[in-house]
Motif scaffolding. Structure first.
Motif, short mmCIF file in Angstrom:
data_model
loop_
_atom_site.label_atom_id
_atom_site.label_comp_id
_atom_site.label_asym_id
_atom_site.label_seq_id
_atom_site.Cartn_x
_atom_site.Cartn_y
_atom_site.Cartn_z
N ASN A 191 -1.69 -2.46 4.46
CA ASN A 191 -2.91 -2.33 5.27
C ASN A 191 -3.50 -3.70 5.60
O ASN A 191 -4.55 -3.78 6.22
N ASP B 251 0.80 -1.23 0.00
CA ASP B 251 0.00 0.00 0.00
C ASP B 251 0.84 1.27 0.00
O ASP B 251 0.34 2.33 -0.37
N TRP B 252 2.06 1.19 0.45
CA TRP B 252 2.99 2.33 0.38
C TRP B 252 4.36 1.72 0.10
O TRP B 252 4.78 0.77 0.78
N CYS C 137 3.15 5.96 10.20
CA CYS C 137 2.94 6.93 9.12
C CYS C 137 1.47 7.11 8.85
O CYS C 137 1.04 8.18 8.43
N SER C 138 0.69 6.06 9.07
CA SER C 138 -0.74 6.13 8.80
C SER C 138 -1.44 5.12 9.71
O SER C 138 -0.91 4.04 9.97
N GLY D 229 2.29 6.25 -2.92
CA GLY D 229 1.34 6.13 -1.81
C GLY D 229 1.15 7.49 -1.18
O GLY D 229 1.61 8.51 -1.71
N GLU D 230 0.48 7.50 -0.03
CA GLU D 230 0.19 8.76 0.65
C GLU D 230 1.49 9.45 1.07
O GLU D 230 2.43 8.78 1.51
N PRO D 231 1.54 10.79 0.97
CA PRO D 231 2.71 11.51 1.48
C PRO D 231 2.88 11.23 2.98
O PRO D 231 1.89 11.02 3.68
N THR D 232 4.12 11.19 3.43
CA THR D 232 4.40 10.96 4.86
C THR D 232 5.16 12.15 5.44
O THR D 232 5.93 12.81 4.73
#
Ligand code: SME
Length: 152
Positions: free
Chosen positions: A127, A40-41, A100-101, A61-64
């Motif tokens: 995830n 997922d990242w 991170c998430s 993936g999502e910015p961290t």
């Protein structure tokens, strides 16, 4: 897609000499995230100059917020000093972990060596709980060897 089927695609991306290393690594992260459903990242951290810290390079993936990680901190920082793969089936069970998430359940970090020196790592968050096997470790070691080839 199987890891074996992904390997030629990884090689093709890395061989694009007209693109910067960062651009090629970004394409590689995007490929792995798209083709492995529990990735997922996906990102690469490298040693930041002569400092004992890691700096985030390319990722998908999502910015961290965690673009700089001191050696020894978190899973990534531990791999920077241990030179060993670190597979985390359940991130909640780790004391020395940087979240991170909140959606992340598991993580794998594999060091990247150039001329025998640990200069960075590939970091993958999932995830899905406990998704990583030895097949992931072998594949990611192979990926890092290919990346090492365009860095040296
Ligand atoms: N979880 C990592 C931090 C990096 S993020 O996963 C992108 C760690 O504990 O080192």
């Amino acid at each position: 897609m199987t890891f074996e089927a992904l390997k030629p695609q990884v090689s093709t991306i890395l061989q694009q000499d007209q693109l910067s290393v960062e651009h090629r690594l970004e394409e590689l992260c995007t490929l792995l995230r798209a083709e492995v459903d529990y990735y997922d990242w996906v990102g690469f951290y490298f040693k930041n100059g002569d400092k004992d810290e890691l700096k985030l390079s390319s990722y998908a993936g999502e910015p961290t917020d965690h673009t700089i990680i001191p050696f020894g901190k978190g899973i990534c920082g531990q791999v920077a000093v241990s030179n060993q793969n670190f597979v985390v089936p359940d991130v909640k069970a780790q004391d020395n972990y940087i979240a991170c998430s909140i959606t992340v359940k598991a993580e794998i970090v594999v060091p990247l060596f150039v001329d025998g020196k640990n200069i960075g790592q590939i970091d993958i968050d999932s995830n899905t709980a406990d998704p990583f096997t030895e097949a992931d470790e072998r594949f990611l070691e192979w990926v890092n060897e290919q990346v090492s080839g365009i860095l040296s």
